[in-house]
Every structure is written in C-alpha cells, then in structure tokens.
Design a protein around this motif. Sequence first.
Motif, PDB file in Angstrom:
ATOM      1  N   ALA A  30       0.838  -1.209   0.000  1.00 13.32           N
ATOM      2  CA  ALA A  30       0.000   0.000   0.000  1.00 13.32           C
ATOM      3  C   ALA A  30       0.870   1.255   0.000  1.00 13.32           C
ATOM      4  O   ALA A  30       0.562   2.238  -0.701  1.00 13.32           O
ATOM      5  N   THR A  31       1.970   1.230   0.728  1.00  9.99           N
ATOM      6  CA  THR A  31       2.876   2.371   0.772  1.00  9.99           C
ATOM      7  C   THR A  31       3.532   2.608  -0.584  1.00  9.99           C
ATOM      8  O   THR A  31       3.614   3.747  -1.060  1.00  9.99           O
ATOM      9  N   VAL A  32       3.984   1.541  -1.219  1.00  7.67           N
ATOM     10  CA  VAL A  32       4.618   1.666  -2.535  1.00  7.67           C
ATOM     11  C   VAL A  32       3.619   2.171  -3.566  1.00  7.67           C
ATOM     12  O   VAL A  32       3.934   3.070  -4.367  1.00  7.67           O
ATOM     13  N   VAL A  33       2.418   1.635  -3.579  1.00 11.03           N
ATOM     14  CA  VAL A  33       1.406   2.072  -4.539  1.00 11.03           C
ATOM     15  C   VAL A  33       1.055   3.542  -4.306  1.00 11.03           C
ATOM     16  O   VAL A  33       0.945   4.324  -5.261  1.00 11.03           O
ATOM     17  N   ALA A  34       0.888   3.949  -3.061  1.00  8.91           N
ATOM     18  CA  ALA A  34       0.590   5.346  -2.751  1.00  8.91           C
ATOM     19  C   ALA A  34       1.733   6.255  -3.199  1.00  8.91           C
ATOM     20  O   ALA A  34       1.491   7.331  -3.766  1.00  8.91           O
ATOM     21  N   ALA A  35       2.971   5.826  -2.979  1.00  6.35           N
ATOM     22  CA  ALA A  35       4.123   6.620  -3.407  1.00  6.35           C
ATOM     23  C   ALA A  35       4.159   6.761  -4.926  1.00  6.35           C
ATOM     24  O   ALA A  35       4.447   7.846  -5.454  1.00  6.35           O
ATOM     25  N   LEU A  36       3.851   5.703  -5.643  1.00  8.42           N
ATOM     26  CA  LEU A  36       3.823   5.769  -7.103  1.00  8.42           C
ATOM     27  C   LEU A  36       2.727   6.704  -7.603  1.00  8.42           C
ATOM     28  O   LEU A  36       2.936   7.466  -8.555  1.00  8.42           O
ATOM     29  N   VAL A  37       1.571   6.654  -6.988  1.00 10.68           N
ATOM     30  CA  VAL A  37       0.467   7.542  -7.378  1.00 10.68           C
ATOM     31  C   VAL A  37       0.859   8.997  -7.141  1.00 10.68           C
ATOM     32  O   VAL A  37       0.659   9.858  -8.001  1.00 10.68           O
ATOM     33  N   ILE A  38       1.442   9.272  -5.990  1.00 15.71           N
ATOM     34  CA  ILE A  38       1.876  10.643  -5.682  1.00 15.71           C
ATOM     35  C   ILE A  38       2.953  11.099  -6.660  1.00 15.71           C
ATOM     36  O   ILE A  38       2.934  12.237  -7.145  1.00 15.71           O
ATOM     37  N   VAL A  95       3.422  10.078  -9.777  1.00 13.82           N
ATOM     38  CA  VAL A  95       2.826  10.312 -11.098  1.00 13.82           C
ATOM     39  C   VAL A  95       2.078  11.644 -11.111  1.00 13.82           C
ATOM     40  O   VAL A  95       2.202  12.423 -12.064  1.00 13.82           O
ATOM     41  N   ILE A  96       1.324  11.926 -10.071  1.00 14.27           N
ATOM     42  CA  ILE A  96       0.583  13.185 -10.013  1.00 14.27           C
ATOM     43  C   ILE A  96       1.547  14.368  -9.983  1.00 14.27           C
ATOM     44  O   ILE A  96       1.356  15.363 -10.700  1.00 14.27           O
ATOM     45  N   THR A  97       2.599  14.266  -9.188  1.00 11.91           N
ATOM     46  CA  THR A  97       3.581  15.347  -9.093  1.00 11.91           C
ATOM     47  C   THR A  97       4.294  15.554 -10.425  1.00 11.91           C
ATOM     48  O   THR A  97       4.470  16.695 -10.873  1.00 11.91           O
ATOM     49  N   ASP A  98       4.697  14.471 -11.070  1.00  9.57           N
ATOM     50  CA  ASP A  98       5.379  14.571 -12.350  1.00  9.57           C
ATOM     51  C   ASP A  98       4.461  15.157 -13.409  1.00  9.57           C
ATOM     52  O   ASP A  98       4.893  15.971 -14.227  1.00  9.57           O
ATOM     53  N   TYR A  99       3.193  14.779 -13.411  1.00  7.12           N
ATOM     54  CA  TYR A  99       2.226  15.315 -14.362  1.00  7.12           C
ATOM     55  C   TYR A  99       2.121  16.829 -14.204  1.00  7.12           C
ATOM     56  O   TYR A  99       2.147  17.573 -15.186  1.00  7.12           O
TER      57      TYR A  99
END
Length: 59
Positions: free
Chosen positions: A18-26, A28-32
């Motif tokens: 869950a931590t890794v998935v949340a970090a990836l989502v954050i 991607v949003i930041t990079d976008y």
Amino acid sequence: MTLGPYASFIVASYVAVATVVAALVIWVITDYRRQKARLRDLEAAGAVRRSGRSATDVK
C-alpha cells in the motif's frame, strides 16, 4: 478471521505494498503537474509543438 502465526508478515506485506502504490500515485501526479508547468513555460516562451503544425508547414 485468524491469520495464524504469519499474521505480522501478512499485515506488514500489505502495508508495504500500500505504501509503494501510494508513493507511485503521488509521484505520477507530481510529475504530471511538473510536466504541465514546463509545457506552459515553453509555450509562453514561444516554443511550438510539432503536433500543432499542419502538414503543409513541414519542410
């Protein structure tokens, strides 16, 4: 529900995933947002997108 003697390992694994998935989502949003800002800056500086040109503009 009993997870048995491996309960701590199972729970820790789910928390880690869950931590890794949340970090990836954050990430991607930041990079976008960064890419959109960079594109705005480039367009404000006068850069033209290649996809924005018509076929007759190509040399």
